[in-house]
Design a protein around this motif. Structure first.
Motif, PDB file in Angstrom:
ATOM      1  N   GLU A 213      29.190 -38.278 -68.580  1.00 23.84           N
ATOM      2  CA  GLU A 213      28.965 -39.313 -67.574  1.00 23.84           C
ATOM      3  C   GLU A 213      28.247 -38.785 -66.339  1.00 23.84           C
ATOM      4  O   GLU A 213      27.537 -39.539 -65.674  1.00 23.84           O
ATOM      5  N   LYS A 214      28.432 -37.503 -66.011  1.00 25.41           N
ATOM      6  CA  LYS A 214      27.824 -36.946 -64.806  1.00 25.41           C
ATOM      7  C   LYS A 214      27.142 -35.628 -65.130  1.00 25.41           C
ATOM      8  O   LYS A 214      27.758 -34.725 -65.700  1.00 25.41           O
ATOM      9  N   LEU A 215      25.862 -35.506 -64.751  1.00 27.35           N
ATOM     10  CA  LEU A 215      25.071 -34.307 -65.027  1.00 27.35           C
ATOM     11  C   LEU A 215      24.408 -33.832 -63.746  1.00 27.35           C
ATOM     12  O   LEU A 215      23.757 -34.604 -63.041  1.00 27.35           O
ATOM     13  N   THR A 216      24.583 -32.542 -63.433  1.00 24.23           N
ATOM     14  CA  THR A 216      23.962 -31.920 -62.268  1.00 24.23           C
ATOM     15  C   THR A 216      23.103 -30.756 -62.737  1.00 24.23           C
ATOM     16  O   THR A 216      23.600 -29.851 -63.411  1.00 24.23           O
ATOM     17  N   LEU A 217      21.821 -30.788 -62.374  1.00 26.31           N
ATOM     18  CA  LEU A 217      20.882 -29.718 -62.712  1.00 26.31           C
ATOM     19  C   LEU A 217      20.255 -29.209 -61.420  1.00 26.31           C
ATOM     20  O   LEU A 217      19.471 -29.904 -60.781  1.00 26.31           O
ATOM     21  N   PHE A 252      17.697 -42.890 -70.372  1.00 31.32           N
ATOM     22  CA  PHE A 252      18.848 -42.890 -69.483  1.00 31.32           C
ATOM     23  C   PHE A 252      18.920 -44.226 -68.734  1.00 31.32           C
ATOM     24  O   PHE A 252      19.128 -44.271 -67.524  1.00 31.32           O
ATOM     25  N   GLU A 253      18.727 -45.302 -69.469  1.00 34.60           N
ATOM     26  CA  GLU A 253      18.682 -46.629 -68.861  1.00 34.60           C
ATOM     27  C   GLU A 253      20.018 -47.078 -68.273  1.00 34.60           C
ATOM     28  O   GLU A 253      20.063 -48.017 -67.472  1.00 34.60           O
ATOM     29  N   ASP A 254      21.122 -46.421 -68.629  1.00 36.32           N
ATOM     30  CA  ASP A 254      22.435 -46.820 -68.127  1.00 36.32           C
ATOM     31  C   ASP A 254      22.831 -46.092 -66.851  1.00 36.32           C
ATOM     32  O   ASP A 254      23.966 -46.242 -66.371  1.00 36.32           O
ATOM     33  N   LEU A 255      21.927 -45.303 -66.270  1.00 40.89           N
ATOM     34  CA  LEU A 255      22.238 -44.594 -65.035  1.00 40.89           C
ATOM     35  C   LEU A 255      22.604 -45.572 -63.926  1.00 40.89           C
ATOM     36  O   LEU A 255      21.917 -46.571 -63.697  1.00 40.89           O
ATOM     37  N   THR A 256      23.681 -45.256 -63.198  1.00 38.50           N
ATOM     38  CA  THR A 256      24.057 -46.039 -62.020  1.00 38.50           C
ATOM     39  C   THR A 256      23.867 -45.237 -60.731  1.00 38.50           C
ATOM     40  O   THR A 256      23.791 -45.820 -59.649  1.00 38.50           O
ATOM     41  N   GLU A 257      23.811 -43.897 -60.834  1.00 39.84           N
ATOM     42  CA  GLU A 257      23.561 -43.041 -59.671  1.00 39.84           C
ATOM     43  C   GLU A 257      22.488 -42.016 -60.026  1.00 39.84           C
ATOM     44  O   GLU A 257      22.549 -41.383 -61.079  1.00 39.84           O
ATOM     45  N   TYR A 258      21.513 -41.873 -59.125  1.00 39.38           N
ATOM     46  CA  TYR A 258      20.426 -40.933 -59.379  1.00 39.38           C
ATOM     47  C   TYR A 258      20.039 -40.254 -58.071  1.00 39.38           C
ATOM     48  O   TYR A 258      19.723 -40.914 -57.075  1.00 39.38           O
ATOM     49  N   LEU A 279      15.217 -47.836 -64.781  1.00 42.35           N
ATOM     50  CA  LEU A 279      16.560 -47.761 -64.213  1.00 42.35           C
ATOM     51  C   LEU A 279      17.055 -49.145 -63.779  1.00 42.35           C
ATOM     52  O   LEU A 279      17.294 -49.395 -62.589  1.00 42.35           O
ATOM     53  N   PRO A 280      17.234 -50.065 -64.699  1.00 41.38           N
ATOM     54  CA  PRO A 280      17.643 -51.421 -64.318  1.00 41.38           C
ATOM     55  C   PRO A 280      19.063 -51.498 -63.778  1.00 41.38           C
ATOM     56  O   PRO A 280      19.414 -52.461 -63.088  1.00 41.38           O
ATOM     57  N   LYS A 281      19.913 -50.502 -64.080  1.00 38.16           N
ATOM     58  CA  LYS A 281      21.315 -50.559 -63.672  1.00 38.16           C
ATOM     59  C   LYS A 281      21.636 -49.643 -62.500  1.00 38.16           C
ATOM     60  O   LYS A 281      22.802 -49.505 -62.131  1.00 38.16           O
ATOM     61  N   ILE A 282      20.629 -49.014 -61.900  1.00 40.90           N
ATOM     62  CA  ILE A 282      20.875 -48.052 -60.832  1.00 40.90           C
ATOM     63  C   ILE A 282      21.503 -48.752 -59.632  1.00 40.90           C
ATOM     64  O   ILE A 282      21.035 -49.789 -59.177  1.00 40.90           O
ATOM     65  N   GLU A 283      22.619 -48.162 -59.124  1.00 42.33           N
ATOM     66  CA  GLU A 283      23.327 -48.722 -57.971  1.00 42.33           C
ATOM     67  C   GLU A 283      23.188 -47.839 -56.729  1.00 42.33           C
ATOM     68  O   GLU A 283      23.230 -48.349 -55.608  1.00 42.33           O
ATOM     69  N   LYS A 284      23.040 -46.536 -56.939  1.00 44.46           N
ATOM     70  CA  LYS A 284      22.909 -45.612 -55.815  1.00 44.46           C
ATOM     71  C   LYS A 284      21.726 -44.685 -56.074  1.00 44.46           C
ATOM     72  O   LYS A 284      21.652 -44.044 -57.115  1.00 44.46           O
TER      73      LYS A 284
END
Length: 454
Positions: A213-217, A252-258, A279-284
């Motif tokens: 659910e969460k990825l940090t690079l 990654f179309e389900d991303l909500t935070e980027y 990114l249709p679902k991005i919230e932040k």
């Protein structure tokens, strides 16, 4: 006579107190309470509780989280200053950790080890990690963090053999075999300065994370988004040295935070692509460093070809209000987010000039019906900044707060003049408060990474 009576009373009280048996209240606590208390202590203090009483002697051996942070390692290394051999120092350090692991009786749900000693043989540490992995597996480990272990081409570990939910790696080489990276339970993955050993193999997908659910690079050269199979990814945070025109968030179309921070690679590009189109679902959304310039180089229109209907929070850091392309890019993002609730902007401190005749073209079809809070950091009173304030005030009927932090480079008389001008702007909100802050609001999504690496 009165003094004599007081002495007798004191003597009697002392005798009574001496006859009352001393109660060790802390040792009478239930076992699970003692173990909970110890679990909140640093590992060094947790072990030291064993001297309190017999009931406390083995409490620390049941704590589920073993955290060997910098302070713990530094204390040990201070005692090993008499050793000149880096390999010997490494063995001495690991022997302390091994002793704790051998005496530990309960499950090890979390193991964290931070190691930043340059005069210590890191390869010895890596060799022992290979020995710890089967132990972690038997003890049901869920969270593993290994930091500052120094890169080494022979230092590859089979982390996928563990049923991890959280994995954090810093300064490690990573094997790229497609069969290696299957993490069926992993929900949170942090990779910092991690590099693949075989760059050719890195073109294949070697991170199979079905529930991630969460990825940090952070500064992971050679590791691409195409290396991940993460159909449930919701949050992506990236800090990169470079970027190519082929960069894409497709899949990654389900991303909500980027969150994305770019250091300097954008200068070599001749064109850019619209990375937000998928990114249709991005919230932040958080944009930092040179990424706003990269986007501006793509010649943004007034609105994106595909709007961002779910975007609630927009954080823009390091924007230059003396650059027309960057201001236009910011406006494009705002106009493309009809449901925006919170807008945070931090400008670059130093600027070269001002867009003195700049005006925002008010087409009348843009309303920010959900915007409630706006913050400005490093406000200089530039014409583009004032035009943006005027635009937001006129188009935000539910705006409650506009928080402004003036840059240290703005003169006091200019700040006063600018404040008076903003009070004259027409506002759509009847409950608006404009407040001035002593310091800028922190919107950094990368924690201490910027200060540590940049």
């Amino acid at each position: 006579m009165a003094k004599s009576n007081r002495r007798k009373i004191r003597r009697v009280n002392k005798d009574i107190i001496s006859e009352v048996p001393h109660e060790d209240l802390i040792s009478e606590l239930p076992q699970h309470i003692r173990e909970t208390i110890v679990s909140f202590l640093p590992i060094r203090d947790a072990v030291r509780t064993s001297v309190l009483s017999r009931k406390w002697r083995y409490c620390w051996t049941m704590i589920p989280h073993l955290i060997f942070e910098d302070e713990f390692v530094n204390r040990i290394m201070d005692k090993l200053i008499q050793y000149d051999d880096p390999e010997m120092k490494a063995h001495k350090l690991v022997s302390v950790i091994n002793k704790i692991l051998l005496l530990h009786n309960g499950p090890i749900l979390k193991f964290s080890f931070s190691f930043c000693e340059e005069d210590c043989d890191s390869q010895v540490i890596h060799d022992y990690i290979d020995q710890w992995i089967p132990l972690f597996s038997r003890n049901g480990i869920k969270q593993l963090a290994l930091e500052d272990l120094q890169l080494g081409e022979t230092s590859t570990h089979n982390f996928s053999s563990l049923d991890l939910t959280h994995l954090k790696l810093m300064k490690l080489w990573f094997p790229c075999a497609p069969t290696f990276g299957v993490f069926p339970y992993l929900t949170n993955l942090e990779l910092i300065c991690v590099e693949p050993i075989d760059l050719v193999a890195s073109e294949q997908r070697f991170f199979n994370c079905p529930v991630l659910e969460k990825l940090t690079l952070i500064l992971c050269d050679g590791i691409l988004l195409t290396n991940f199979c993460a159909p449930k990814l919701k949050c992506l945070r990236q800090l990169c040295d470079d970027i190519t025109s082929e960069y894409s968030l497709a899949g990654f179309e389900d991303l909500t935070e980027y969150s994305f921070g770019l250091l300097d690679g954008w200068r070599t590009l001749t064109k850019t692509t619209n990375v937000f189109g998928s990114l249709p679902k991005i919230e932040k959304l958080y944009i930092a460093l040179k990424f706003i310039r990269y986007l501006a180089a793509g010649r943004f229109l007034e609105t994106l070809s595909k709007p961002l209907p779910s975007l609630k929070t927009l954080n823009i850091s390091d924007i230059r209000f003396d650059k027309l392309s960057e201001v236009s890019c910011l406006l494009c993002l705002i106009r493309s987010a009809p449901n925006l609730c919170k807008l945070n902007i931090v400008a670059v401190c130093l600027v070269e000039g001002d867009l003195k005749k700049y005006q925002i073209k008010d087409s009348g079809d843009c309303t920010l019906d959900h915007l409630e809070i706006v913050t400005f950091g490093n406000f200089r009173g530039l014409r583009a900044e004032l035009e943006l304030v005027k635009f937001l005030l006129a188009r935000s009927p539910l705006l409650k707060k506009m928080l402004i932090h003036y840059s240290v480079f703005i003169e006091k008389d200019v700040a006063v003049t600018v404040s008076k001008e903003m009070l004259q702007y027409p506002t759509a909100s009847s409950s608006l408060q404009i407040r001035h802050l002593n310091r800028s609001v922190d919107i950094d999504d990368f924690g201490d990474f910027f200060s540590y690496y940049c």
